[in-house]
Design a protein around this motif. Structure first.
Motif, short mmCIF file in Angstrom:
data_model
loop_
_atom_site.label_atom_id
_atom_site.label_comp_id
_atom_site.label_asym_id
_atom_site.label_seq_id
_atom_site.Cartn_x
_atom_site.Cartn_y
_atom_site.Cartn_z
N ARG A 88 29.37 -24.53 -12.17
CA ARG A 88 28.27 -25.35 -12.64
C ARG A 88 27.18 -25.46 -11.57
O ARG A 88 25.98 -25.41 -11.89
CB ARG A 88 28.78 -26.73 -13.01
CG ARG A 88 27.75 -27.62 -13.69
CD ARG A 88 28.33 -28.95 -14.04
NE ARG A 88 28.43 -29.80 -12.87
CZ ARG A 88 29.03 -30.99 -12.85
NH1 ARG A 88 29.63 -31.44 -13.94
NH2 ARG A 88 29.08 -31.71 -11.76
N ARG A 89 27.61 -25.62 -10.31
CA ARG A 89 26.63 -25.72 -9.23
C ARG A 89 25.86 -24.41 -9.07
O ARG A 89 24.63 -24.43 -8.88
CB ARG A 89 27.36 -26.08 -7.93
CG ARG A 89 26.46 -26.29 -6.73
CD ARG A 89 25.65 -27.53 -6.85
NE ARG A 89 24.75 -27.66 -5.71
CZ ARG A 89 24.68 -28.75 -4.95
NH1 ARG A 89 25.43 -29.80 -5.23
NH2 ARG A 89 23.84 -28.81 -3.94
N GLN A 90 26.57 -23.29 -9.19
CA GLN A 90 25.88 -22.01 -9.10
C GLN A 90 24.91 -21.83 -10.26
O GLN A 90 23.78 -21.35 -10.06
CB GLN A 90 26.91 -20.88 -9.07
CG GLN A 90 27.70 -20.81 -7.78
CD GLN A 90 28.81 -19.78 -7.83
OE1 GLN A 90 29.15 -19.27 -8.90
NE2 GLN A 90 29.39 -19.47 -6.67
N SER A 91 25.34 -22.24 -11.45
CA SER A 91 24.45 -22.15 -12.61
C SER A 91 23.23 -23.04 -12.42
O SER A 91 22.10 -22.65 -12.75
CB SER A 91 25.20 -22.54 -13.89
OG SER A 91 26.27 -21.66 -14.12
N ARG A 92 23.48 -24.24 -11.88
CA ARG A 92 22.35 -25.15 -11.65
C ARG A 92 21.41 -24.59 -10.60
O ARG A 92 20.19 -24.66 -10.74
CB ARG A 92 22.89 -26.51 -11.20
CG ARG A 92 21.81 -27.58 -11.13
CD ARG A 92 22.42 -28.92 -10.77
NE ARG A 92 22.86 -28.95 -9.39
CZ ARG A 92 23.53 -29.97 -8.85
NH1 ARG A 92 23.87 -31.01 -9.61
NH2 ARG A 92 23.89 -29.93 -7.59
N ASP A 93 21.99 -23.99 -9.55
CA ASP A 93 21.13 -23.38 -8.52
C ASP A 93 20.34 -22.22 -9.11
O ASP A 93 19.14 -22.06 -8.80
CB ASP A 93 21.99 -22.91 -7.34
CG ASP A 93 22.62 -24.06 -6.57
OD1 ASP A 93 22.15 -25.20 -6.76
OD2 ASP A 93 23.55 -23.82 -5.79
N ASP A 94 21.02 -21.40 -9.93
CA ASP A 94 20.32 -20.29 -10.58
C ASP A 94 19.21 -20.82 -11.48
O ASP A 94 18.10 -20.26 -11.52
CB ASP A 94 21.29 -19.44 -11.40
CG ASP A 94 22.29 -18.70 -10.52
OD1 ASP A 94 22.03 -18.58 -9.30
OD2 ASP A 94 23.33 -18.27 -11.05
N LEU A 95 19.52 -21.90 -12.23
CA LEU A 95 18.52 -22.48 -13.12
C LEU A 95 17.34 -23.02 -12.32
O LEU A 95 16.17 -22.87 -12.73
CB LEU A 95 19.15 -23.59 -13.96
CG LEU A 95 18.22 -24.28 -14.95
CD1 LEU A 95 17.66 -23.29 -15.96
CD2 LEU A 95 18.96 -25.41 -15.66
N GLU A 96 17.64 -23.64 -11.18
CA GLU A 96 16.55 -24.19 -10.36
C GLU A 96 15.68 -23.06 -9.82
O GLU A 96 14.45 -23.19 -9.76
CB GLU A 96 17.13 -25.02 -9.22
CG GLU A 96 17.74 -26.35 -9.69
CD GLU A 96 18.35 -27.12 -8.54
OE1 GLU A 96 18.42 -26.56 -7.42
OE2 GLU A 96 18.78 -28.27 -8.77
N PHE A 138 15.29 -20.14 -11.27
CA PHE A 138 14.56 -19.62 -12.42
C PHE A 138 13.38 -20.54 -12.77
O PHE A 138 12.27 -20.08 -13.03
CB PHE A 138 15.50 -19.48 -13.61
CG PHE A 138 14.82 -19.10 -14.89
CD1 PHE A 138 14.36 -17.81 -15.11
CD2 PHE A 138 14.60 -20.06 -15.88
CE1 PHE A 138 13.72 -17.47 -16.29
CE2 PHE A 138 13.95 -19.71 -17.06
CZ PHE A 138 13.52 -18.42 -17.27
N ARG A 139 13.66 -21.86 -12.76
CA ARG A 139 12.59 -22.79 -13.09
C ARG A 139 11.47 -22.73 -12.06
O ARG A 139 10.28 -22.81 -12.41
CB ARG A 139 13.13 -24.22 -13.18
CG ARG A 139 12.06 -25.25 -13.53
CD ARG A 139 12.65 -26.60 -13.77
NE ARG A 139 13.41 -26.62 -15.02
CZ ARG A 139 12.84 -26.69 -16.21
NH1 ARG A 139 11.51 -26.75 -16.34
NH2 ARG A 139 13.57 -26.72 -17.29
N ALA A 140 11.83 -22.56 -10.79
CA ALA A 140 10.80 -22.45 -9.75
C ALA A 140 9.92 -21.22 -10.01
O ALA A 140 8.69 -21.27 -9.85
CB ALA A 140 11.46 -22.37 -8.38
N ALA A 141 10.57 -20.11 -10.42
CA ALA A 141 9.80 -18.90 -10.71
C ALA A 141 8.91 -19.10 -11.93
O ALA A 141 7.74 -18.70 -11.95
CB ALA A 141 10.75 -17.72 -10.92
#
Length: 527
Positions: free
Chosen positions: A377-385, A387-390
């Motif tokens: 979940r943390r990795q997914s959240r980091d990936d999402l963050e 992605f959102r930053a991009a």
């Protein structure tokens, strides 16, 4: 009645003076003789001081009939006189309990009655103390237990006394003559009885031996008994005595707690990867983990350690300082996240929730709670963050719409800047409030056509409405995205205001050029 000779009376006086018990001779009215032992009983100097006094002055008023009716002391039979108890009045006004027996004799030539008076005050005091002690023992037994029991050498009941508020499981007297295991029971099993019998055969004391029986209503009742061996004057074993308690309510509570614990553990296993407990110093005392958990591969290695002492944790990190402040305040906490290094050297993320534990006196005794491996979940959240930053860095507006509700699910920062709304205001807003030229029904028709060709996108040029009511031209490219739980419309929006201005400027320039060409006197040709 035979009269005494002078020599006999002298011998009589010598004998009774040496007697340790009080001797009184009277003629029914006056004291004719009293020895010094009697004088000591009633608190006078010597027996001679009592001679000549009325005999009734020495006797308590309620007992004088015993003196005036000597038949009670002197039966007509030849058997030994039966002693009776009466009270003497001492010189200081107190009473002395005595045991009296008498006989008729001739004293100084006239009929008289001799009384032997034995002080039984001490004996009666001991008897009262014994009765009081027995009463105290009985009361304490009733307060601390529900029944008292005794057995003989063969462990058969000889006494079984119930407390007033106890309801027996068996009829009164059903225990007498039987051993405990000879009465109907439901627990323990045969092995439990064998162990208990071995204790009895060894004549050892025991505490809180538990068993259960069915009462007359068919309800199972639980009992705990304690006993100690009894020995006779020759130190031979003569049986057991002890007390018992009805612990049915306690057993029901324990059963409820076990069922609650089972439900708790089941829920823990469903909702978390492991359950943990800590002492008042925040050191792990218990860890219950599911098989295959990669974060807690060996729970025994964690026992005795604090959470921030685990590999990969930096105890000086401000994150841990804030967590320790929460613990020191004995407050509950939820979803505290930290990372550690697992047994394979990989970084793993954990999410924990905990609650303080207090004893019966309200003293803090530690924490217990749940934990989950949240690495994915943390990795997914980091990936999402990331992605959102991009996405937020893009110059175009990005939006996601729920195809069923026609409401915005998410937008990027550029959308908020262009429309003048905060993200919280846009999320959940109907799409037709932003697209100025389309109604709800028109949008639903457009999205239905997109759904017919999910692998294609469409392009529309329309106008968007800002929060202040103004509109601006946009170019929107949309396509349908299917997820596991919903249908979404993903789109990009580009502001074409400047492009349209450029096109209008180009058209105006071409128009002016044509006009100049048509009005000019020159002739152009091509060779």
């Amino acid at each position: 009645m035979k009269a005494m000779t002078p020599r006999g009376e002298a011998n009589y006086r010598t004998l009774v003076e040496c007697c340790p018990e009080g001797v009184l001779v009277h003629d029914g009215q006056t004291i004719l003789f009293a020895n010094d032992a009697l004088a000591r009983l009633v608190g006078t100097r010597h027996g001679g001081a009592l001679i000549g006094q009325a005999v009734l002055t020495l006797v308590h008023g309620d007992d004088r009939n015993l003196i005036l009716a000597p038949a009670s002391l002197l039966p007509d039979t030849a058997a030994a006189p039966l002693p009776v108890e009466l009270r003497l009045l001492a010189a200081d006004g107190t009473t002395v309990q005595v045991e009296a027996s008498g006989q008729h004799l001739a004293y100084e030539g006239r009929p008289a009655t001799q009384l032997m008076l034995r002080d039984v005050s001490h004996r009666r005091a001991i008897e009262r103390e014994l009765r009081d002690s027995a009463e105290r023992f009985r009361n304490l037994t009733y307060l601390s237990s529900d029944f008292y029991w005794e057995t003989d050498r063969q462990h058969r009941f000889t006494r079984y006394i119930y407390a007033p508020n106890h309801t027996p499981t068996q009829p009164i007297g059903a225990h007498i003559g039987k051993a405990r295991w000879e009465l109907p029971y439901t627990q323990p099993d045969e092995a439990g009885w064998v162990q208990h019998k071995a204790t009895l055969e060894a004549h050892l004391p025991f505490r809180d031996f538990e068993f259960s029986r069915l009462n007359t209503s068919g309800e199972e009742r639980y009992f705990a008994i304690s006993g100690e061996p009894m020995y006779g004057p020759d130190d031979s074993f003569i049986g057991y005595r002890g007390v018992g308690r009805d612990i049915t309510a306690k057993k029901h509570v324990e059963q409820s707690l076990r069922e609650s614990e089972t439900r708790f553990r089941s829920l823990s296993e469903l909702s978390a990867d492991w359950y943990w407990g800590q002492d008042e110093q925040y050191r792990f005392t218990r860890i219950s983990t599911r098989v295959g958990n990669s974060v807690v591969a060996n729970p025994a290695h964690l026992l005795g350690k604090k959470r921030w002492e685990l590999p990969g944790c930096d105890p000086d990190d401000p994150l841990w300082n804030a967590h320790r402040a929460t613990l020191d305040a004995h407050r509950p906490f939820r979803d505290f996240e930290y990372s550690k290094i697992d047994s394979k050297g990989n970084k793993r993320w954990c999410g924990v929730s905990g609650y303080p534990l207090l004893d019966a006196a309200g003293r803090f005794t530690g924490y217990h709670g749940f934990a989950k491996d949240i690495t994915e979940r943390r990795q997914s959240r980091d990936d999402l963050e990331r992605f959102r930053a991009a996405v937020n860095a893009l110059p175009d507006t990005i939006f996601i719409v729920d195809l069923h509700t026609l409401r915005y699910v998410d937008v990027n920062d550029e959308a908020c800047r262009k429309l003048g709304y905060a993200r919280e205001e846009i999320i959940g807003m109907p799409v037709w409030m932003v697209l100025a030229e389309y109604s709800k029904d028109q949008l639903r028709e457009q999205y239905a056509r997109l759904l017919e060709h999910p692998d294609q996108s469409d392009l529309v040029i329309t106008r968007q409405r800002r929060k202040d009511g103004t509109t601006f031209p946009v170019e929107i490219r949309r396509r349908v995205v299917k997820t596991a739980s919903s249908l979404l419309v993903l789109g990009t929006v580009r502001d074409i205001t400047e492009r349209l201005k450029g096109l209008r400027a180009l058209e105006e320039s071409e128009q002016r050029f044509r006009q100049l060409a048509e009005n000019a006197p020159l002739v152009f040709w091509l060779e």
